[in-house]
Design a protein around this motif. Structure first.
Motif, PDB file in Angstrom:
ATOM      1  N   LEU A  67       8.047  14.097  25.984  1.00 49.46           N
ATOM      2  CA  LEU A  67       7.014  14.219  25.372  1.00 49.46           C
ATOM      3  C   LEU A  67       7.167  14.743  23.919  1.00 49.46           C
ATOM      4  N   ARG A  68       6.733  14.035  23.023  1.00 45.04           N
ATOM      5  CA  ARG A  68       7.032  14.198  21.556  1.00 45.04           C
ATOM      6  C   ARG A  68       5.623  14.457  20.861  1.00 45.04           C
ATOM      7  N   VAL A  69       5.186  15.940  20.961  1.00 47.86           N
ATOM      8  CA  VAL A  69       3.917  16.413  20.551  1.00 47.86           C
ATOM      9  C   VAL A  69       4.075  17.747  19.763  1.00 47.86           C
ATOM     10  N   ASN A  74       7.456  15.158  16.471  1.00 47.29           N
ATOM     11  CA  ASN A  74       5.943  15.145  16.803  1.00 47.29           C
ATOM     12  C   ASN A  74       5.018  14.166  16.377  1.00 47.29           C
ATOM     13  N   ASP A  75       4.952  13.051  17.295  1.00 45.69           N
ATOM     14  CA  ASP A  75       4.450  11.742  16.944  1.00 45.69           C
ATOM     15  C   ASP A  75       2.846  11.603  17.373  1.00 45.69           C
ATOM     16  N   LEU A  76       2.437  12.660  17.534  1.00 47.02           N
ATOM     17  CA  LEU A  76       1.011  12.756  18.170  1.00 47.02           C
ATOM     18  C   LEU A  76       0.093  12.006  17.085  1.00 47.02           C
ATOM     19  N   TYR A  84       3.665   1.592  19.222  1.00 47.36           N
ATOM     20  CA  TYR A  84       4.716   1.935  19.671  1.00 47.36           C
ATOM     21  C   TYR A  84       5.330   3.265  19.813  1.00 47.36           C
ATOM     22  N   HIS A  85       4.594   4.181  19.390  1.00 50.21           N
ATOM     23  CA  HIS A  85       4.723   5.708  19.657  1.00 50.21           C
ATOM     24  C   HIS A  85       3.862   6.235  20.673  1.00 50.21           C
ATOM     25  N   HIS A  86       4.359   6.951  21.540  1.00 47.90           N
ATOM     26  CA  HIS A  86       3.664   7.643  22.549  1.00 47.90           C
ATOM     27  C   HIS A  86       3.639   9.092  22.460  1.00 47.90           C
ATOM     28  N   THR A  87       2.894   9.743  23.326  1.00 48.89           N
ATOM     29  CA  THR A  87       3.031  11.055  23.527  1.00 48.89           C
ATOM     30  C   THR A  87       4.284  11.253  24.693  1.00 48.89           C
ATOM     31  N   MET A  88       3.873  10.873  25.864  1.00 51.08           N
ATOM     32  CA  MET A  88       4.836  10.840  26.787  1.00 51.08           C
ATOM     33  C   MET A  88       5.362   9.541  26.994  1.00 51.08           C
ATOM     34  N   PHE A  89       6.626   9.444  27.274  1.00 52.19           N
ATOM     35  CA  PHE A  89       7.363   7.994  27.228  1.00 52.19           C
ATOM     36  C   PHE A  89       8.723   8.201  28.067  1.00 52.19           C
ATOM     37  N   GLU A  90       9.045   7.269  28.398  1.00 53.10           N
ATOM     38  CA  GLU A  90      10.457   7.299  29.468  1.00 53.10           C
ATOM     39  C   GLU A  90      11.614   6.987  28.583  1.00 53.10           C
ATOM     40  N   ILE A 207      11.002  -2.870  15.337  1.00 53.89           N
ATOM     41  CA  ILE A 207      11.162  -1.436  15.842  1.00 53.89           C
ATOM     42  C   ILE A 207      12.508  -1.191  16.537  1.00 53.89           C
ATOM     43  N   GLU A 208      12.732   0.029  16.616  1.00 55.84           N
ATOM     44  CA  GLU A 208      13.834   0.606  16.992  1.00 55.84           C
ATOM     45  C   GLU A 208      13.816   0.671  18.851  1.00 55.84           C
ATOM     46  N   ILE A 209      14.616   0.150  19.335  1.00 58.54           N
ATOM     47  CA  ILE A 209      14.797   0.301  20.864  1.00 58.54           C
ATOM     48  C   ILE A 209      15.767   1.104  21.581  1.00 58.54           C
ATOM     49  N   TRP A 210      16.727   1.324  20.835  1.00 60.51           N
ATOM     50  CA  TRP A 210      17.853   2.120  21.555  1.00 60.51           C
ATOM     51  C   TRP A 210      18.464   2.884  20.366  1.00 60.51           C
ATOM     52  N   ASN A 211      18.975   4.040  20.666  1.00 59.73           N
ATOM     53  CA  ASN A 211      19.886   4.873  19.767  1.00 59.73           C
ATOM     54  C   ASN A 211      21.119   5.163  20.593  1.00 59.73           C
ATOM     55  N   ASN A 212      22.304   4.938  20.063  1.00 58.41           N
ATOM     56  CA  ASN A 212      23.555   5.415  20.732  1.00 58.41           C
ATOM     57  C   ASN A 212      24.067   6.471  19.812  1.00 58.41           C
ATOM     58  N   MET A 237      16.894   5.069  25.291  1.00 59.72           N
ATOM     59  CA  MET A 237      16.126   3.646  24.862  1.00 59.72           C
ATOM     60  C   MET A 237      14.761   3.984  25.164  1.00 59.72           C
ATOM     61  N   GLY A 238      13.746   3.639  24.521  1.00 62.07           N
ATOM     62  CA  GLY A 238      12.478   3.822  24.889  1.00 62.07           C
ATOM     63  C   GLY A 238      12.013   2.673  25.920  1.00 62.07           C
ATOM     64  N   PHE A 239      11.454   3.168  26.952  1.00 64.90           N
ATOM     65  CA  PHE A 239      11.465   2.317  28.128  1.00 64.90           C
ATOM     66  C   PHE A 239      10.290   1.171  27.914  1.00 64.90           C
ATOM     67  N   GLU A 240       9.162   1.889  27.284  1.00 70.20           N
ATOM     68  CA  GLU A 240       7.854   1.262  26.966  1.00 70.20           C
ATOM     69  C   GLU A 240       8.129   0.176  25.865  1.00 70.20           C
ATOM     70  N   ARG A 241       9.011   0.390  25.039  1.00 69.87           N
ATOM     71  CA  ARG A 241       9.414  -0.575  23.937  1.00 69.87           C
ATOM     72  C   ARG A 241      10.239  -1.678  24.554  1.00 69.87           C
ATOM     73  N   LEU A 242      11.080  -1.279  25.384  1.00 67.96           N
ATOM     74  CA  LEU A 242      11.951  -2.316  26.025  1.00 67.96           C
ATOM     75  C   LEU A 242      11.093  -3.288  26.784  1.00 67.96           C
TER      76      LEU A 242
HETATM   77  P1  ATP Z   1      11.411   6.266  15.907  1.00 70.89           P
HETATM   78  O1  ATP Z   1      11.887   6.310  14.550  1.00 70.89           O
HETATM   79  O2  ATP Z   1      10.632   4.842  16.146  1.00 70.89           O
HETATM   80  O3  ATP Z   1       9.962   7.293  15.710  1.00 70.89           O
HETATM   81  P2  ATP Z   1      13.267   7.777  16.738  1.00 70.89           P
HETATM   82  O4  ATP Z   1      14.352   7.615  15.658  1.00 70.89           O
HETATM   83  O5  ATP Z   1      12.252   9.128  16.774  1.00 70.89           O
HETATM   84  O6  ATP Z   1      12.355   6.464  16.684  1.00 70.89           O
HETATM   85  P3  ATP Z   1      15.093   8.574  19.041  1.00 70.89           P
HETATM   86  O7  ATP Z   1      14.993   9.804  18.851  1.00 70.89           O
HETATM   87  O8  ATP Z   1      16.318   7.974  18.441  1.00 70.89           O
HETATM   88  O9  ATP Z   1      13.902   7.789  18.252  1.00 70.89           O
HETATM   89  O10 ATP Z   1      14.936   8.375  20.489  1.00 70.89           O
HETATM   90  C1  ATP Z   1      15.622   7.141  21.147  1.00 70.89           C
HETATM   91  C2  ATP Z   1      14.562   5.987  21.587  1.00 70.89           C
HETATM   92  O11 ATP Z   1      13.540   6.512  21.909  1.00 70.89           O
HETATM   93  C3  ATP Z   1      14.192   5.318  20.608  1.00 70.89           C
HETATM   94  O12 ATP Z   1      14.778   4.478  20.080  1.00 70.89           O
HETATM   95  C4  ATP Z   1      12.582   4.791  20.865  1.00 70.89           C
HETATM   96  O13 ATP Z   1      12.889   3.576  21.716  1.00 70.89           O
HETATM   97  C5  ATP Z   1      12.353   5.727  21.771  1.00 70.89           C
HETATM   98  N1  ATP Z   1      11.218   6.569  21.206  1.00 70.89           N
HETATM   99  C6  ATP Z   1      11.152   7.311  20.356  1.00 70.89           C
HETATM  100  N2  ATP Z   1      10.110   8.174  20.140  1.00 70.89           N
HETATM  101  C7  ATP Z   1       9.145   7.412  21.087  1.00 70.89           C
HETATM  102  C8  ATP Z   1       7.842   7.544  21.123  1.00 70.89           C
HETATM  103  N3  ATP Z   1       7.189   8.691  20.423  1.00 70.89           N
HETATM  104  N4  ATP Z   1       7.381   6.862  22.086  1.00 70.89           N
HETATM  105  C9  ATP Z   1       7.934   5.776  22.700  1.00 70.89           C
HETATM  106  N5  ATP Z   1       9.202   5.780  22.551  1.00 70.89           N
HETATM  107  C10 ATP Z   1       9.971   6.209  21.732  1.00 70.89           C
END
Ligand code: ATP
Ligand code: MG
Length: 906
Positions: A67-69, A74-76, A84-90, A207-212, A237-242
């Motif tokens: 949850l990023r709120v 905070n992506d709300l 491509y930003h959700h509140t709750m994501f996997e 869009i960013e999908i995965w962060n290592n 890795m953001g599931f919904e984006r993948l």
């Molecule tokens: P962005 O810059 O797109 O907000 P982030 O740098 O905040 O991404 P990370 O903190 O690295 O993202 O999180 C890892 C992954 O989780 C991201 O690569 C992305 O796929 C996914 N992710 C991050 N924030 C969200 C969100 N609010 N909703 C859906 N997926 C997300």
């Protein structure tokens, strides 16, 4: 591939690479003062990264609900506006705890994306950390070279500290990271603009999908970085984006993760969802509203399922705000005037069946809670709209004074609150009030203002908002110092299940300042102090040093894996061996209450049904409080029955069966009660009081046998929220004192009633007699008044054609006086009557004027009484023909009667 298969493929891939697949932690975080909600897959492993707990497996993978709120992430405000930003994501993640590092992480992520999922390599971009001279950090050439094996040079991009250096917080583990981005633009656009220029540029198709993340440093308070002894990999890795990129869509909402929900909302609202709508298009607002609803229902449902109910503060308030944001869109944009949002819950529960079953098994409860919130908020909205309408009424429709929120503290003297009619502007402070109290987003206020030809003073609004943020940040700011390490070994042993006194050493301590108060936190190598968790409060007590020094422990709390002792003072010789002594009497009461809570829970399942689940619990030395899901009031009979069962179990003196390490799966199949929203490890502690009665997973401390509880008594039952009830109860000495007090009361009553056989009957007949006497008095008062009526009427004095009567009367209450005045009016024409009374020692005046005198002679009872009331130091008022006044000075009554005459020139 459908979403379900995509998720499974990820888990299967990493299982094959030797990873243990673990369940998602709850979305609601416990035992971490820095975090309210899980916002990344790594949260549940934080204590491993901090070196405070060993890793259970060197490689793990999972899908974590995030949850990023709030807080750092905070992506709300983006949600629903972008796609491509959700509140709750996997967040799908794989971890290495001191095992593999950059090479394997990079090899595998590439293999998964391009071979298993078959993503187009040409659309993928990767980044590496370019270094930072100020921090003395070198460029991450290792990562760069690893990528070079697979990726063309112009698809490998350097990134700065902001994007490519990950930190857990102000202090703690951190390191360079490498992101993977996907360009899903159509070919013609790709030919025109190079995708590399759009990476990390907020482009909704790149869009960013995965962060290592490669954790290799630890940042300490002074800002410096120290290499970590063991290096870790943490990926997300953001599931919904993948799913979106694999399904070839240009919006997360167009995938099968969201389409079911979107189509349901569209159908019920009678509108169409247009995924391609752009800002300014006629259907843009509808599209945003549908996305917001489809997204927010996830955050809210999972938060509630994991134990966080909407509330008026802290985490509960965050949830309430998200819920209101969704309901506002549903109401304002999509036109749902009745609660509708909650109807999305069954659909969502179905969708997550087999993934996160926590929701499915509580779906009725979750829906009920949401519905209740919705009803309440729709009511608030309409109250707010009324307030908005009143705001425009000239002279006092609305004033700052009736606003009770925090705005009051800071607007009154500096902020203009009223309508600015020369510029047709709504004050920013008022717009802030609407948002703060009624949940009106600023665009709603602007819209409503526009309909009246007004705009909103947006600068003031923003300033008010900013100030609120600053204040709430200041209120919660905590300054945490670095740990001062006294012993190298960081392992901590809890001895409190077996003893309340333990010889120990301080491993480390630090200074913490919150709200100007200085405190110290100590960590011991061994401790009998129970740290607050599972509803049981933390222990208090003292640390006794050989030199006689005593340090008082005021509280004990958990921070991730650590048991932290709170104290106001530091010992003189912190390195000495010490004896840690828990306040055993207090602990004893706490244990009685905790064990009683288990018995209560089991008894309630018997009496009320198995739907009863714990929703909250507090156990301290004074009482126990238990919140549980149940849809109606617990009746007196049910309460009595529950008490009987619990006390029966107390008398049986059932010995505690404590199993400290049972395999989780075995415990669950044996039928123990586990709690939703609780994070359980592979091995759990099982507390049993009678195998056939109460078996719970629990980390708390308990009595050795139920007899120690002594006696159990429920003292209150109430509602907490929709579908959640609360029972408060006491045990042991507290229960004994309670019964004694009740008993004393009964004795007092008996004495007052002269020792009747049956108190209830005796009180009943007293009440009956009282009613009868009251009636009699009323009757005799009426008789007296009607006698007075003729007596007074005969005393009328004709002054200038007005029948003037001014008299003192002895009547027992105001009603009788009023009735007398009306009766006299009925039989005397052209009446000007003044009655003086003394009722219960208080002087009073009553004035009655015939209607024709009001019109013809301009006599006004209301005005007259105000004047006369001065004589008795009082005030009053009423209508032109009838008015009353009360006062303080009975000696003025005669003066008032004299003065009454002068009014008509007598
Ligand atoms: P962005 O810059 O797109 O907000 P982030 O740098 O905040 O991404 P990370 O903190 O690295 O993202 O999180 C890892 C992954 O989780 C991201 O690569 C992305 O796929 C996914 N992710 C991050 N924030 C969200 C969100 N609010 N909703 C859906 N997926 C997300
Ligand atoms: Mg982000």
């Amino acid at each position: 591939m459908i979403a379900k298969e995509i998720r499974q493929a990820f888990l299967d891939f990493f299982a094959e690479k030797g990873h243990t697949i673990v369940p998602s932690a709850p979305i609601v975080v416990k035992n971490d003062p820095t975090l309210m909600f899980t916002n990344a897959g790594m949260n549940q492993f934080k204590d491993i990264f901090l070196g405070e707990a060993p890793a259970k497996a060197p490689r793990v993978a999972d899908t974590q609900r995030c949850l990023r709120v709030s807080g750092k992430h905070n992506d709300l405000e983006e949600v629903g506006i972008d796609t491509y930003h959700h509140t709750m994501f996997e967040m799908l993640g794989n971890w290495s705890f001191g095992d593999y590092f950059k090479k394997e992480a990079i090899d595998w992520s590439w293999e998964l994306l391009t071979k298993v999922y078959g993503l187009d390599k040409d659309r993928l971009y990767v980044t590496y950390f370019e270094g930072d001279s100020k921090e003395g950090l070198e460029k991450d050439t290792e990562t760069l070279n690893l990528w070079k094996q697979y990726v063309a040079d112009d698809h490998i991009l350097p990134g700065n500290k902001k994007d490519n250096f990950w930190e857990m917080g102000e202090t703690g583990p951190c390191g360079p990271c490498s992101e993977i981005h996907f360009d899903s633009r159509p070919d013609n656009e790709r030919a025109e603009v190079d995708g590399a220029t759009l990476v990390n540029a907020d482009h909704d198709q790149v869009i960013e999908i995965w962060n290592n993340v490669f954790m290799q440093f630890n940042r300490v308070k002074d800002g410096s970085l120290h290499p970590l002894p063991a290096k870790h990999v943490d990926t997300g890795m953001g599931f919904e984006r993948l799913v979106r990129v694999l399904q070839g869509k240009s919006s997360n909402y167009d995938t099968d993760v969201f389409q079911g929900m979107i189509q349901f909302i569209a159908e019920k609202s009678g509108k169409k969802y247009n995924s391609a709508a752009k800002p300014g298009d006629a259907d843009w607002n509808d599209a945003v509203a549908m996305r917001v609803m489809a997204d927010h229902i996830r955050a809210i449902s999972f938060a509630i399922a994991d134990g966080q109910l909407p509330a008026s503060n802290k985490a509960g308030y965050v949830i309430r705000r998200i819920l209101r944001r969704a309901v506002r869109y549903s109401y304002q944009t999509l036109g749902f005037k009745e609660p509708f949002f909650n109807e999305l819950v069954p659909l969502l529960a179905e969708q997550f069946k087999g993934v996160f079953d926590e929701l499915y098994s509580q779906k009725d409860f979750v829906q009920k809670v949401i519905k209740e919130e919705e009803v309440a908020f729709l009511r608030t909205l309409s109250v707010g709209i009324r307030r908005f309408e009143n705001y425009f009424i000239e002279d006092g429709g609305v004033s700052v004074a009736d606003y009770s929120g925090e705005l009051n503290d800071f607007i009154s003297d500096r902020w203009d609150y009223s309508v600015d009619r020369s510029n047709n502007k709504v004050a920013g402070a008022f717009a802030f009030e609407l948002s703060d109290t009624y949940g009106f987003p600023i665009d709603l206020t602007e819209l409503m203002a526009r309909e009246k030809g007004f705009s909103v003073n947006i600068e003031d609004y923003n300033t008010a908002l900013q100030e609120q943020k600053t204040r709430s940040r200041a209120a919660t700011a905590i300054d945490t110092g670095d740990w001062i390490q006294l012993k190298d070994d960081d392992s901590v042993e809890f001895t409190g299940y077996d003893e309340t006194e333990t010889v120990a050493h301080i491993i480390k301590y630090r200074k913490v300042t919150a709200k100007g108060k200085k405190q110290y936190q100590l960590v011991l190598d061994k401790t009998p102090f129970y740290a607050e968790s599972g509803g049981q409060v933390g222990d208090t007590g003292e640390l006794v040093f050989p030199d006689g020094d005593i340090v008082h422990i005021t509280d004990t709390k958990k921070e991730n894996g650590l048991i932290v002792h709170f104290t106001d003072t530091l010992p003189k010789n912190p390195e000495d061996a010490l004896t840690a002594i828990v306040d055993a009497e207090r602990r004893g009461s706490i244990e009685g209450n905790h064990s009683a809570t288990h018995l209560l829970h089991a008894a309630m399942k018997q009496v009320l049904g198995t739907h009863v689940n714990q929703k909250g619990s507090l156990v301290n030395g004074e009482y126990l409080r238990f919140d549980f899901s149940h849809f109606s009031k617990v009746t007196d009979e049910e309460i009595a029955q529950i008490e009987i069962i619990v006390n029966q179990k107390v008398r049986e003196n059932i010995p505690l069966k404590e199993e400290r390490s049972v395999e989780y799966n075995i415990a669950i199949t044996s039928g123990v009660t586990a709690l939703f929203g609780e994070k359980y490890g592979d091995y759990v502690r099982v507390i049993t009081f009678d195998d056939d009665f109460s078996k719970e997973l629990c980390g708390g401390t308990h009595v050795k046998a139920t007899g120690q509880i002594g006696f159990f008594k429920i003292i209150a039952e109430s509602a907490v929220a929709a579908g959640v009830r609360r029972i408060e109860a006491i045990t042991g000495i507290a229960a004994q004192n309670y019964i004694n007090d009740q008993n004393k009361l009964v004795h007092q009553l008996k004495e007052l009633l002269k020792n009747p056989k049956d108190i209830a009957k005796s009180v009943e007949s007293l009440l009956d007699e009282n009613t009868r006497l009251k009636k009699e008095i009323e009757k005799s008062v009426l008789e007296k008044a009607s006698g007075l009526k003729t007596e007074l009427a005969a005393k009328a004095e004709n002054i200038n054609g007005i029948n003037f009567i001014a008299q003192r009367v002895a009547l027992p209450n105001a009603d009788a006086v009023k009735s007398l005045a009306y009766q006299i009016k009925d039989i005397v024409d052209n009446l000007y009557l003044v009655l003086a009374t003394e009722i219960d020692g208080k002087p009073g005046l009553t004035v009655m004027v015939s209607e024709n005198l009001v019109k013809e002679k301009g006599l006004n009872a209301g005005n007259i009484i105000r004047d006369l009331a001065k004589e008795i130091q009082g005030g009053g008022g009423g209508q032109p023909f009838f008015a009353t006044a009360g006062g303080k000075d009975a000696s003025g009554l005669d003066r008032a009667l004299e003065k009454a005459r002068t009014v008509i020139g007598g």
